[in-house]
Design a protein around this motif. Sequence first.
Motif, PDB file in Angstrom:
ATOM      1  N   SER A   2     -55.375   2.337  81.901  1.00  0.00           N
ATOM      2  CA  SER A   2     -55.122   0.916  82.215  1.00  0.00           C
ATOM      3  C   SER A   2     -56.212   0.279  83.067  1.00  0.00           C
ATOM      4  CB  SER A   2     -53.783   0.790  82.951  1.00  0.00           C
ATOM      5  OG  SER A   2     -53.905   1.335  84.260  1.00  0.00           O
ATOM      6  N   LYS A   3     -57.315   0.995  83.272  1.00  0.00           N
ATOM      7  CA  LYS A   3     -58.448   0.515  84.069  1.00  0.00           C
ATOM      8  C   LYS A   3     -58.157   0.454  85.565  1.00  0.00           C
ATOM      9  CE  LYS A   3     -60.622  -2.186  80.373  1.00  0.00           C
ATOM     10  NZ  LYS A   3     -61.245  -3.440  79.958  1.00  0.00           N
ATOM     11  N   ARG A   4     -57.046   1.035  86.003  1.00  0.00           N
ATOM     12  CA  ARG A   4     -56.759   1.092  87.439  1.00  0.00           C
ATOM     13  C   ARG A   4     -57.710   2.046  88.137  1.00  0.00           C
ATOM     14  NH1 ARG A   4     -50.758   2.232  89.516  1.00  0.00           N
ATOM     15  NH2 ARG A   4     -51.876   2.260  91.487  1.00  0.00           N
ATOM     16  N   ALA A   5     -58.028   1.759  89.370  1.00  0.00           N
ATOM     17  CA  ALA A   5     -58.847   2.684  90.162  1.00  0.00           C
ATOM     18  C   ALA A   5     -57.980   3.879  90.552  1.00  0.00           C
ATOM     19  CB  ALA A   5     -59.356   1.980  91.412  1.00  0.00           C
ATOM     20  N   ILE A   6     -58.560   5.062  90.487  1.00  0.00           N
ATOM     21  CA  ILE A   6     -57.818   6.248  90.923  1.00  0.00           C
ATOM     22  C   ILE A   6     -58.098   6.444  92.410  1.00  0.00           C
ATOM     23  CG2 ILE A   6     -57.396   8.704  90.551  1.00  0.00           C
ATOM     24  CD1 ILE A   6     -58.279   8.354  87.688  1.00  0.00           C
ATOM     25  N   ASP A   7     -57.294   5.778  93.208  1.00  0.00           N
ATOM     26  CA  ASP A   7     -57.440   5.819  94.662  1.00  0.00           C
ATOM     27  C   ASP A   7     -56.167   6.394  95.271  1.00  0.00           C
ATOM     28  OD1 ASP A   7     -55.626   3.779  94.270  1.00  0.00           O
ATOM     29  OD2 ASP A   7     -57.011   2.168  94.843  1.00  0.00           O
ATOM     30  N   ASP A   8     -56.098   6.362  96.599  1.00  0.00           N
ATOM     31  CA  ASP A   8     -54.928   6.945  97.273  1.00  0.00           C
ATOM     32  C   ASP A   8     -53.635   6.261  96.841  1.00  0.00           C
ATOM     33  OD1 ASP A   8     -56.725   8.563  98.482  1.00  0.00           O
ATOM     34  OD2 ASP A   8     -56.340   7.909 100.530  1.00  0.00           O
ATOM     35  N   GLU A   9     -53.668   4.974  96.662  1.00  0.00           N
ATOM     36  CA  GLU A   9     -52.461   4.241  96.248  1.00  0.00           C
ATOM     37  C   GLU A   9     -51.983   4.732  94.879  1.00  0.00           C
ATOM     38  OE1 GLU A   9     -50.941  -0.335  95.275  1.00  0.00           O
ATOM     39  OE2 GLU A   9     -53.051   0.038  95.781  1.00  0.00           O
ATOM     40  N   PHE A  10     -52.920   4.912  93.955  1.00  0.00           N
ATOM     41  CA  PHE A  10     -52.597   5.413  92.615  1.00  0.00           C
ATOM     42  C   PHE A  10     -51.978   6.809  92.702  1.00  0.00           C
ATOM     43  CE2 PHE A  10     -53.665   7.934  88.895  1.00  0.00           C
ATOM     44  CZ  PHE A  10     -53.376   7.107  87.825  1.00  0.00           C
ATOM     45  N   LEU A  11     -52.599   7.678  93.516  1.00  0.00           N
ATOM     46  CA  LEU A  11     -52.141   9.066  93.611  1.00  0.00           C
ATOM     47  C   LEU A  11     -50.777   9.168  94.291  1.00  0.00           C
ATOM     48  CD1 LEU A  11     -55.576  10.673  94.561  1.00  0.00           C
ATOM     49  CD2 LEU A  11     -54.358  10.966  92.392  1.00  0.00           C
ATOM     50  N   VAL A  12     -50.579   8.391  95.365  1.00  0.00           N
ATOM     51  CA  VAL A  12     -49.272   8.388  96.040  1.00  0.00           C
ATOM     52  C   VAL A  12     -48.182   7.992  95.050  1.00  0.00           C
ATOM     53  CG1 VAL A  12     -47.856   7.264  97.803  1.00  0.00           C
ATOM     54  CG2 VAL A  12     -50.179   7.985  98.367  1.00  0.00           C
ATOM     55  N   GLU A  13     -48.499   7.000  94.212  1.00  0.00           N
ATOM     56  CA  GLU A  13     -47.539   6.528  93.203  1.00  0.00           C
ATOM     57  C   GLU A  13     -47.202   7.649  92.210  1.00  0.00           C
ATOM     58  OE1 GLU A  13     -48.017   3.154  89.985  1.00  0.00           O
ATOM     59  OE2 GLU A  13     -48.355   2.337  91.991  1.00  0.00           O
ATOM     60  N   LYS A  14     -48.221   8.383  91.768  1.00  0.00           N
ATOM     61  CA  LYS A  14     -48.005   9.494  90.834  1.00  0.00           C
ATOM     62  C   LYS A  14     -47.068  10.540  91.448  1.00  0.00           C
ATOM     63  CE  LYS A  14     -50.479   9.013  87.005  1.00  0.00           C
ATOM     64  NZ  LYS A  14     -49.672   8.481  85.926  1.00  0.00           N
ATOM     65  N   PHE A  15     -47.360  10.923  92.692  1.00  0.00           N
ATOM     66  CA  PHE A  15     -46.537  11.941  93.347  1.00  0.00           C
ATOM     67  C   PHE A  15     -45.127  11.423  93.602  1.00  0.00           C
ATOM     68  CE2 PHE A  15     -50.748  13.742  94.732  1.00  0.00           C
ATOM     69  CZ  PHE A  15     -50.621  14.935  94.024  1.00  0.00           C
ATOM     70  N   ALA A  16     -45.018  10.174  93.997  1.00  0.00           N
ATOM     71  CA  ALA A  16     -43.694   9.597  94.273  1.00  0.00           C
ATOM     72  C   ALA A  16     -42.836   9.568  93.001  1.00  0.00           C
ATOM     73  CB  ALA A  16     -43.843   8.191  94.858  1.00  0.00           C
ATOM     74  N   GLN A  17     -43.458   9.238  91.879  1.00  0.00           N
ATOM     75  CA  GLN A  17     -42.722   9.218  90.599  1.00  0.00           C
ATOM     76  C   GLN A  17     -42.213  10.622  90.257  1.00  0.00           C
ATOM     77  OE1 GLN A  17     -45.698   7.648  87.951  1.00  0.00           O
ATOM     78  NE2 GLN A  17     -45.243   5.503  88.448  1.00  0.00           N
ATOM     79  N   ALA A  18     -43.073  11.626  90.466  1.00  0.00           N
ATOM     80  CA  ALA A  18     -42.689  13.010  90.158  1.00  0.00           C
ATOM     81  C   ALA A  18     -41.546  13.463  91.069  1.00  0.00           C
ATOM     82  CB  ALA A  18     -43.890  13.935  90.319  1.00  0.00           C
TER      83      ALA A  18
END
Length: 391
Positions: free
Chosen positions: A68-84
């Motif tokens: 989706s062209k999003r930057a893979i930054d801390d916000e992106f990663l926190v979101e991934k872990f939170a979803q899991a």
Amino acid sequence: MNVKIELNNYGVKRIRQGNPLIQVEDLKKKIAIVPMEWVTFIDSKKQYVATGYLGKQNKGFGWVIDQSKRAIDDEFLVEKFAQAIQKRQPFFADESTTAFRLFNGEGDGLGGVTVDYYADYLVISWYNETIYHLKDSIVNSLLAAFPNAKGTVEKIRFKSDQKESKWLAGEKPQEPLLVLENGVSYAVYLDEGYMTGIFLDQKEVRGRLTEGLAAGQSVLNMFSYTGAFSVAAAYGGAVETTSVDLAQRSLPKTQEQFQVNGLPLDQQKIVVMDTFEYFRYAKRKGFKYDLIILDPPSFARNKKKTFSVAKDYGRLIEDSVEILTNEGMIIASTNAANLPVKKFQQSIEAALESKHVRYRLVETYRLPADFPASDFEESNYLKVLFYEIKK
């Protein structure tokens, strides 16, 4: 993140079909030096395809993380872990189980890293050098999404000069750390090399044993490691268990698993021996078992010979039939990612047919819900088939 990696048409097509695994043959040009950072994958027209990284591991040469062209930054990663973590809420709510996979690599959207939960402690596994190089951001994001972690240990599962296991943060537990699974206690050691003492992906199979599949039966557990299947069977009412493994440490480790559950050792045999040698020994002695569990490593080598699931599983089945009671069961398991379930089933059934027995496939297990797989066959690596056999 300005490194751009061009993919050929085949690679672009695979990604658009939902496969997140990058292979060497997907790249337009050979990569001399792997970039240790997030990269943008582009097509032949220099158009954006996906964001991810390159990193050699046994499954391939890199992973797609986002399209989706999003930057893979801390916000992106926190979101991934939170979803899991949100998806695992049913596991947190189950008081009878305190160990499970919290984050399953590509199945949760970040290939190359897994996180296991052991009663408030986290075990992070890194599967390639690039993801390990990016670990500070990943670990910080994980702990931001899961601030209750008492301690964190990491396992380096790629070729490296570094120690394979080391403590990262927080307090170390008193070991063995006791965790629960289906109400059964298991002794684990979080910082003892690659292994902890239990393979969490087999929880549903152990659950079947715990709830009485082996009640009143004699059970043979081959390639037993720390005897987790044997303990589950004994807990579920097996009359006796025999655990066989070539590793010397399997004896004290298996005894410990029975002891932490208050199960008497006098009904449990623990044998340090090569599996095929034990088959010959049991046949010579006239031993018979109602239930035989086969869960070999994908590939193993000892001083005398090598074993590979693809080549040798049929022999395991044939030898098992020789020492099975007239109406018995074989639980056939493999974690060989490169062996499709259909081929695995065919190799088992060809071996059964060669022994002229009647058989019926009664249950099949793949990875449990805390191990979500991605959309390619090797991702759903676990295959467990329960066969009823009549001689």
